[in-house]
Structure formats: structure tokens, C-alpha cells
Design an enzyme around this catalytic site. Structure first.
Site, PDB file in Angstrom:
ATOM      1  CD  GLU A 250     -46.657 -19.555  18.296  1.00 55.36           C
ATOM      2  OE1 GLU A 250     -46.967 -20.524  17.557  1.00 55.36           O
ATOM      3  OE2 GLU A 250     -47.370 -18.564  18.434  1.00 55.36           O
ATOM      4  CB  CYS A 284     -43.951 -25.540  13.342  1.00 58.09           C
ATOM      5  SG  CYS A 284     -44.155 -23.838  12.811  1.00 58.09           S
TER       6      CYS A 284
HETATM    7  P1  NAD Z   1     -36.311 -27.584  21.087  1.00 54.94           P
HETATM    8  O1  NAD Z   1     -37.550 -27.640  21.876  1.00 54.94           O
HETATM    9  O2  NAD Z   1     -35.352 -28.693  21.177  1.00 54.94           O
HETATM   10  O3  NAD Z   1     -35.476 -26.256  21.422  1.00 54.94           O
HETATM   11  C1  NAD Z   1     -36.039 -24.974  21.341  1.00 54.94           C
HETATM   12  C2  NAD Z   1     -35.208 -24.011  22.166  1.00 54.94           C
HETATM   13  O4  NAD Z   1     -35.375 -24.311  23.549  1.00 54.94           O
HETATM   14  C3  NAD Z   1     -33.703 -24.077  21.899  1.00 54.94           C
HETATM   15  O5  NAD Z   1     -33.197 -22.773  21.860  1.00 54.94           O
HETATM   16  C4  NAD Z   1     -33.186 -24.827  23.127  1.00 54.94           C
HETATM   17  O6  NAD Z   1     -31.844 -24.550  23.438  1.00 54.94           O
HETATM   18  C5  NAD Z   1     -34.108 -24.300  24.190  1.00 54.94           C
HETATM   19  N1  NAD Z   1     -34.199 -25.122  25.417  1.00 54.94           N
HETATM   20  C6  NAD Z   1     -33.997 -26.462  25.555  1.00 54.94           C
HETATM   21  N2  NAD Z   1     -34.214 -26.826  26.834  1.00 54.94           N
HETATM   22  C7  NAD Z   1     -34.560 -25.724  27.515  1.00 54.94           C
HETATM   23  C8  NAD Z   1     -34.906 -25.461  28.874  1.00 54.94           C
HETATM   24  N3  NAD Z   1     -34.953 -26.422  29.779  1.00 54.94           N
HETATM   25  N4  NAD Z   1     -35.211 -24.200  29.217  1.00 54.94           N
HETATM   26  C9  NAD Z   1     -35.217 -23.206  28.318  1.00 54.94           C
HETATM   27  N5  NAD Z   1     -34.873 -23.382  27.013  1.00 54.94           N
HETATM   28  C10 NAD Z   1     -34.556 -24.634  26.626  1.00 54.94           C
HETATM   29  O7  NAD Z   1     -36.813 -27.375  19.583  1.00 54.94           O
HETATM   30  P2  NAD Z   1     -35.968 -27.427  18.238  1.00 54.94           P
HETATM   31  O8  NAD Z   1     -35.559 -28.836  17.972  1.00 54.94           O
HETATM   32  O9  NAD Z   1     -34.929 -26.360  18.267  1.00 54.94           O
HETATM   33  O10 NAD Z   1     -37.083 -26.988  17.185  1.00 54.94           O
HETATM   34  C11 NAD Z   1     -37.967 -27.864  16.566  1.00 54.94           C
HETATM   35  C12 NAD Z   1     -39.346 -27.773  17.164  1.00 54.94           C
HETATM   36  O11 NAD Z   1     -39.827 -26.432  17.143  1.00 54.94           O
HETATM   37  C13 NAD Z   1     -40.376 -28.569  16.394  1.00 54.94           C
HETATM   38  O12 NAD Z   1     -41.165 -29.322  17.272  1.00 54.94           O
HETATM   39  C14 NAD Z   1     -41.226 -27.510  15.716  1.00 54.94           C
HETATM   40  O13 NAD Z   1     -42.536 -27.914  15.433  1.00 54.94           O
HETATM   41  C15 NAD Z   1     -41.172 -26.414  16.700  1.00 54.94           C
HETATM   42  N6  NAD Z   1     -41.497 -25.156  16.042  1.00 54.94           N
HETATM   43  C16 NAD Z   1     -42.690 -24.559  16.336  1.00 54.94           C
HETATM   44  C17 NAD Z   1     -43.039 -23.384  15.695  1.00 54.94           C
HETATM   45  C18 NAD Z   1     -44.340 -22.683  15.984  1.00 54.94           C
HETATM   46  O14 NAD Z   1     -44.472 -21.519  15.644  1.00 54.94           O
HETATM   47  N7  NAD Z   1     -45.325 -23.311  16.610  1.00 54.94           N
HETATM   48  C19 NAD Z   1     -42.164 -22.818  14.766  1.00 54.94           C
HETATM   49  C20 NAD Z   1     -40.973 -23.474  14.488  1.00 54.94           C
HETATM   50  C21 NAD Z   1     -40.650 -24.634  15.147  1.00 54.94           C
END
Ligand code: NAD
Length: 521
Positions: A250, A284
Site C-alpha cells: 500500500e 495517501c
Molecule cells: P516510509 O516508507 O518511510 O516508512 C514506512 C514504514 O517502513 C516505517 O515503519 C519504516 O520504519 C519502515 N521501513 C523503512 N525502511 C524499511 C526497510 N528497509 N525494511 C522494512 N521496513 C522499512 O513511509 P512513511 O513516511 O512512514 O509514510 C508515508 C507514506 O506512506 C506516503 O508515501 C503515503 O502515501 C504512504 N501511505 C500509503 C497508504 C496506502 O494505503 N496506500 C496509507 C498511508 C500512507
């Protein structure tokens, strides 16, 4: 701007080094509000092992029974909703209404819905085989084992609990790695789970940075639901690919809103303001770009600017405000870059565009006019309180521009003619398209939610997503005794080959059945 100089984001120390603790700051005030463990790879591995053991008994329970226990969790969430709302307001700086409605209420509804439908959705189904009539086939949905949930900071209660509850109802154990920016609310969810007397190891929370998430993927999990940005999503999907772990991705969105010439002005303007500035645009499925037909464009833009001026922004722990803080300070820099790029290419800043007064992290709701697709603000995810407007001459142009994106999560169409809106919706490349509404599909637990293109794959919510939490298992049992010698097995003889060849012609040859029977003799 409080702690922004020394700390880039809640708990992310500016030199990028991991510490043994994660610090959580209140975005609206800059205050340190708590700490959480920075879970090591070894601790994660042990957590997954414990989860596996807890899953065995849980997965063997009938779905009705699991649902009944999930309702106990829901009851505890509802009983303790004030505590949850207070913490969401502090840790995210989001308005109380949004914490209550978009986080707590959505989770309570989703738990109720899936506890109710799971027994039916996950019940074994018989498949009437069209050929092998002598056998009886059934499809079973069996728990996968341990489901990992890795989640972002924008809806730190709703998103992880949505996935966790669905995984649990389906008979799995869950290990959740919440965002390092908002660890406390995930720990609160865990405290409530334990307080409701539910099996401690069945739902665990491992707080930490990205490395903790990476360790979780490497700890023997069977399924992953990842919600986050596109760049991280690619790394995470690659890690899953190497280990052949099925996953749901997502990722980001760039939702267009098409305002047709006949769109109702006031309704559309209010929807743009709500869809663009709810959760300070950190959604998002936020309205991230508006394509307004030239017949309505100027009036719509003026009204959106007026309504934006009426929004009250501030610390939601002190007063009822419409727009709260920016949860992750880096988003403020991203917003400023988008605005600078757009203005340098001819966009007009109609309102907003600046940071709010410190010490909290605030950014004023911003409306940009005269935008076009040379600007990053129309192409890349903003994830902040900016609504860019572009004038279009035809709906054809609007649809073409809406589809000119590497993302495809949500889209919106406003038209007084619902049928016309629905037809336009069919032509827009997105996982969900809403006609005459915004954002609400984040809360429709019975409908599939998710993206196409780089917005990801797989679906959260809906019956299929619940089944996806399970492995599909086919069990085939003999219905009619075939005797000791099955003609489909050895020995292969010239005679049996001739019979099968006739069978092929009889069943699949061209012409009428009478002709095919005639041809055999
Ligand atoms: P992010 O991608 O920076 O982090 C998401 C999660 O991934 C965090 O818990 C982070 O610690 C973890 N992470 C980071 N590197 C990793 C790795 N190598 N392996 C495993 N886990 C890892 O996102 P963010 O800044 O926390 O959130 C914002 C983003 O989320 C936006 O792009 C938004 O559009 C998206 N989002 C999508 C939805 C959806 O349903 N499609 C919903 C909400 C947010």
C-alpha cells in the site's frame, strides 16, 4: 519550530545513527513525550518465534470464536477511546475529530464487520468440477502463520490495526513494526490488547527504525502487509521477493479530482478543502491535484480559497481546530520545495505557503492556481496541505491528465450527473474512484482498498483481502470408487492411448456432439 534543527522527525536523530531508544515528540509543541525500544534483529526473531507458537492454538479456533475475541479487543478500544484520542492528538498533532472518527471509529467498525463476516467469507467452499466428476473438491482458507505489518505515521492507529485485525480474524498471529515517528500509539494498542486478556504473543509490537522492519521480513514470517512510501516499498518488495514472501504493498498516491462543468460548486469546493487538508494533507488519498473545467474553474478556485481562509489551525490538544500539525517535519521541506518549483514555473500562490509560528511543526493550508504538469506539485506525491489547481478545457483533457501519473491509488469526480460521473470514473486509472465524495473509502471496510501502478498491489479491506490473509488450500476427495486400477495411471498401452485420443475428439473436437459421436465409429 522546536526540535526541528536537531531532530529530523520524531525520534530520527539527525546524524542518522540508530540509538537504543526511539524518541517520540509532540509535533504541535515540540515536546518530548516518550521513548520506545529500538528493537534489535535478535529480539525481532524471538518475537516471531513466540508468535508462531501462539498462532497454533489461535488458528485452530473456529472463525466465530476468533471473531468473538476480536470483539473483546474492540470493546476495550471503545472503552479506552479517550486515552487513544488523547495520545493520537499528542503524538500526531491531529484534530480530536480526526483521531476519533478516522482512527478509533474506523477500527471499531472494521473489527465489528470482519468478526461478523469472517465465518462466511472463510468457510470452505465446494467447487463443482466440470470434468473430474468422480472427485469432490473443496477450497479451504487456512491461516498463513505469522503476518507482519509494517506501517507509516499518518494514521498510526487505524492502518496497522486494520491489517492486524484482519490477519488475526483470519487465524494468524501478528507482529507489527510501527513507524519510528509514532511508536507510542502502537504500544498503546498493544497495552489495550493485553489488558483485554487476549493472548499476549499473538499480537506483538516491535518498535524501531527501518532496520527493525527489515529484520522482521527476515525472521520467518509468512505474509507482509506494508504501508509506506514508494521508494521504501520497492526495497521491501525486493526483500520479500528474495524470500518468496507474499505481500500487499500500500504505497503513495496522487489523487486527482476532476470538477466537471456541471459540478455543484459549494459541495465540490468543500470537498476539495476537506480532501486536501484533512490530517493536514498527510493522507495517501488526499486530493493532490484539481482539474477544473474552465466553465467552473474561477468560481471554484475563489470559493476554495475563501473556505481555506476560514480553517482554524493550531495545537489540537488545546482547542478544537480543523487542521493540526505536520507529523513528520521533513514533509514541511517537501511542501516548500513543491511550492518554490511551482511558483518559479508560473503558479500563483493564492493562500498559505508558509510555516506556522513555532514551537510546533505547522504549515499553512495552501492553494496554488495556474498549475501544469511541468511542476512537481502536479506529478509527485505532496503529502502535505497543498492543493494545486489546473484549468482544463474539456473532460477529455482532464481524464488524460489524471491518468498521466506513475501513481494510481484514489481519484475523484464531481458532476451533478451521477451516471456521467460514473462513466468518467471507469476511464480513470486508479484502485478506487469516488463520484461526488472524497476520502470516505478509507473507512469502507467491506470494499477493496489499494492501488495500481506504483501505488502498489494487493488490497486492504474487503472480502478478498480477508481471504488473502489465508493460504488457499484445495482438498480433493474421491466421490466414486474407481477400482484398483485407475485408467489414468500406469501402464500406458497402445489401446488406452487410442481411447484417450477418441476421448479428446469427443470432448473437445469441433462440430455438434452428434457429429463427434458419429466420427468416433
Ligand atoms: P516510509 O516508507 O518511510 O516508512 C514506512 C514504514 O517502513 C516505517 O515503519 C519504516 O520504519 C519502515 N521501513 C523503512 N525502511 C524499511 C526497510 N528497509 N525494511 C522494512 N521496513 C522499512 O513511509 P512513511 O513516511 O512512514 O509514510 C508515508 C507514506 O506512506 C506516503 O508515501 C503515503 O502515501 C504512504 N501511505 C500509503 C497508504 C496506502 O494505503 N496506500 C496509507 C498511508 C500512507
Amino acid at each position: 519550530m522546536g526540535h526541528m534543527a536537531s531532530v529530523v522527525g520524531n525520534g530520527v536523530v539527525s546524524n542518522g545513527q540508530a540509538s537504543t531508544k526511539i524518541r517520540s515528540y509532540a509535533p504541535a509543541t515540540g515536546e518530548l513525550i516518550g521513548e520506545a525500544p529500538n528493537t534489535s534483529a535478535e529480539e525481532v526473531r524471538l518475537a516471531v518465534q513466540r508468535a508462531h507458537r501462539a498462532q497454533e492454538a489461535w488458528g485452530a479456533l473456529p472463525a466465530e470464536e476468533r471473531g468473538a475475541r476480536i470483539l473483546r479487543f474492540r470493546d476495550a478500544i471503545v472503552d479506552r477511546s479517550d486515552e487513544i484520542v488523547d495520545l493520537l492528538v499528542r503524538e500526531c498533532g491531529k484534530p480530536r475529530h480526526e483521531a476519533l472518527l478516522h482512527e478509533v471509529m474506523v477500527v471499531a467498525d472494521l473489527a465489528t464487520h470482519f468478526a461478523r463476516v469472517a465465518p462466511k467469507v472463510l468457510a470452505p467452499r465446494e467447487i463443482p468440477l466440470h470434468l473430474m466428476k468422480h472427485r469432490k473438491s473443496t477450497v479451504h482458507h487456512v491461516p498463513r502463520g505469522v503476518v507482519a505489518v509494517i506501517s507509516p505515521w499518518n494514521y498510526p492507529f487505524q492502518l496497522p490495526l486494520r491489517d492486524a485485525i484482519m490477519a488475526l480474524v483470519a487465524g494468524n498471529a501478528v507482529v507489527l513494526k510501527p513507524s519510528e515517528v509514532t511508536p507510542l500509539i502502537a504500544l498503546k494498542a498493544k497495552e489495550i490488547w493485553d489488558g483485554a486478556g487476549l493472548p499476549e504473543d499473538l499480537f506483538q509490537v516491535v518498535t524501531g527504525y527501518g532496520a527493525t522492519g527489515a529484520a522482521l521480513i527476515d525472521s520467518g514470517i509468512q505474509f507482509l502487509v506494508f504501508t509506506g512510501g514508494v521508494a521504501t516499498g520497492k526495497r521491501v518488495a525486493a526483500a520479500c521477493g528474495e524470500r518468496l514472501i507474499p505481500c500487499v504493498m500500500e504505497l503513495g498516491g496522487k489523487a486527482p479530482l476532476i470538477a466537471c462543468a456541471d459540478a455543484e460548486l459549494e459541495k465540490t469546493a468543500r470537498a476539495i478543502v476537506f480532501g486536501g487538508f484533512s490530517n493536514a494533507g498527510q493522507v495517501c488519498i488526499s486530493v493532490e491535484r484539481v482539474y477544473a473545467h474552465r466553465d467552473i474553474h474561477d468560481r471554484l478556485l475563489d470559493r476554495v480559497v475563501e473556505l481555506t481562509r476560514e480553517l482554524r489551525q493550531g495545537d489540537p490538544s488545546q482547542e478544537f481546530v480543523d487542521v493540526g500539525a505536520i507529523i513528520f517535519p521533513h514533509q514541511i521541506e517537501i511542501a516548500e520545495k513543491h511550492i518554490a518549483d511551482a511558483v518559479s514555473k508560473g503558479a500563483e500562490l493564492r493562500i498559505g505557503g508558509e510555516r506556522g509560528p513555532g514551537p510546533g511543526q505547522f504549515f499553512a493550508p495552501t492553494v496554488l492556481a495556474n498549475c501544469n504538469h511541468t511542476m512537481t506539485v502536479m506529478k509527485d506525491e505532496i503529502f502535505g496541505p497543498i492543493v494545486p489547481f489546473m484549468r482544463v478545457s474539456t473532460e477529455e483533457e482532464a481524464v488524460r491528465l489524471a491518468n498521466e501519473s506513475h501513481l494510481g491509488l484514489n481519484a475523484y469526480v464531481y458532476s451533478a450527473d451521477r451516471e456521467h460521473g460514473r462513466r468518467l470514473a471507469e476511464r480513470i486509472e486508479a484502485g478506487s474512484v469516488l463520484v461526488n465524495d472524497v476520502l470516505n473509502n478509507g473507512a469502507t471496510s467491506d470494499a477493496p482498498f489499494g492501488g495500481i501502478k506504483q501505488s502498489g498491489f494487493g488490497r486492504a479491506m474487503g472480502d478478498d483481502a480477508l481471504r488473502e490473509m489465508c493460504a488457499t488450500k484445495h482438498i480433493s476427495v474421491d466421490r466414486i470408487p474407481m477400482g484398483e486400477k485407475d485408467p489414468l495411471q500406469f501402464p500406458y498401452t497402445e489401446k488406452s492411448y487410442a481411447w484417450f485420443k477418441k476421448g479428446l475428439r469427443l470432448m473437445f473436437g469441433g462440430g455438434s456432439l452428434a457429429k463427434r459421436i458419429g466420427d468416433l465409429f
